[in-house]
Design an enzyme around this catalytic site. Sequence first.
Site, PDB file in Angstrom:
ATOM      1  N   ASP A  60       0.824  -1.205   0.000  1.00  0.00           N
ATOM      2  CA  ASP A  60       0.000   0.000   0.000  1.00  0.00           C
ATOM      3  C   ASP A  60       0.862   1.260   0.000  1.00  0.00           C
ATOM      4  O   ASP A  60       2.041   1.229   0.374  1.00  0.00           O
ATOM      5  CB  ASP A  60      -0.886   0.027   1.254  1.00  0.00           C
ATOM      6  CG  ASP A  60      -2.204  -0.692   1.046  1.00  0.00           C
ATOM      7  OD1 ASP A  60      -2.486  -1.089  -0.094  1.00  0.00           O
ATOM      8  OD2 ASP A  60      -2.938  -0.857   2.034  1.00  0.00           O
ATOM      9  N   LYS A  80      -3.401   3.399  -3.285  1.00  0.00           N
ATOM     10  CA  LYS A  80      -4.644   4.122  -3.533  1.00  0.00           C
ATOM     11  C   LYS A  80      -4.381   5.586  -3.205  1.00  0.00           C
ATOM     12  O   LYS A  80      -4.344   5.970  -2.040  1.00  0.00           O
ATOM     13  CB  LYS A  80      -5.782   3.564  -2.675  1.00  0.00           C
ATOM     14  CG  LYS A  80      -6.283   2.185  -3.090  1.00  0.00           C
ATOM     15  CD  LYS A  80      -7.471   1.778  -2.220  1.00  0.00           C
ATOM     16  CE  LYS A  80      -8.142   0.507  -2.737  1.00  0.00           C
ATOM     17  NZ  LYS A  80      -7.279  -0.676  -2.613  1.00  0.00           N
TER      18      LYS A  80
END
Length: 436
Positions: A197, A219
């Site tokens: 991530d 993200k």
Amino acid sequence: MTYLLGLRMDGREALVVGGGRVAQRRVPVLLESGARVTLVAPEATATLEDLADAGRITWHRRGFGSGDIAEQRLGRFWLVHAATDSAETNAAVAAEAEAERVWCVRADDRHASSAWTPATGGAAGVTVGVVANGDPRRAAGLRDAVVEGLADGSLDARRGRERHRGVALVGGGPGDPGLITVRGRQLLAQADVVVVDRLAPNSLLESLPADVEIVDAAKIPYGRSMTQDDINGTLVEHARAGRFVVRLKGGDPFLFGRGGEEALACAQAGIPVTVVPGITSALSAPAVAGIPVTHRGVAQDVHVVSGHVPPGDPRSTVDWPALARSGGTVVALMAVERIEAIAAALMEHGRSPQTPVGLVQEATMPTQRTVRTTLAGVGGAVRDAGVRPPAVIVIGEVVDVAGELDILHMGRAEPGAGSASADTAAGDPPEGNRIL
């Protein structure tokens, strides 16, 4: 020369004579190995007494007596530790064990011991034992160096008879790479594929072998992102191909990290899943900024909420009126862009406009900074200070507790390292809007 041997003590009897600090170190290790421990000592430390009260060890509250080993008064022992403060007693224990051909570790005299206890440790599925000619300090130092190398991957433990399989969901902590758990670091060092991530401790990837495949699952807020379905599919695809996959996430995988969705996708595909909890930013960010989310006499409850959708949005499941009435601490994640709507909802349902608010940006990193304001002034404070994600927002009287303790500088980078401080602003900051 020493002949090294690993003893499998599971279900076997061990005798420890003495109830002091040395025994307190030895007994837990014996218990972890599965040994049945008998303690002989007229007195024992509080920890050993607690183990006896819990039934985990058998404690005979007396001194060692001649014949305890030879005549098997207390049982038939495979291993004996002589750990009293008396050299005479330790010598008697060792002599009786020697006569009965039972290995004995004598704590006070390594040269008189028939056995030495190695400095032990473990990482990456490897147990390390070091015997440095009976010198415990040197052995411990060497042990620590080897274990650290195994844990951080600088000693490659990926190749072995039994490889890890499936997927590990690893919480990487709030950002500082030193705050990942030991278990998380161990599994990362053994990965064939790492799906990472944006907020995970990405600097740890540099230490991985060159053949480890890195999949960027970042993200970016209001920008590029890998869909959750694609992430799930990637985990399953690599695991089915026989690769060990580590899903490295920021914070804790099960707190707004969609770890549950990923675990469910793997389970439905028949992929084994290991979950390694991480230090969540919901608690660690306030902590490093000196804000106690609970404090005696101030707040006995803390509520962690997601602010990725505002109050009133049909997708929101947060009971904002109840939070306003509770009076407890509210910690909001992913809420920078919607903090004005959140503040308005809390004030509408009864929270005072003067309720203190702390915003901790990029917690645990060199660029960490904290902005203090009020519920009524939080929108302007965010704009004036240029607060941006990732930031954790703390709402409640505990923010003022930190101010009273004058510890809001805790964990903050020194000026010049990208931190913001009261010295960086011209003049005094507006009332209710302090940048620290």
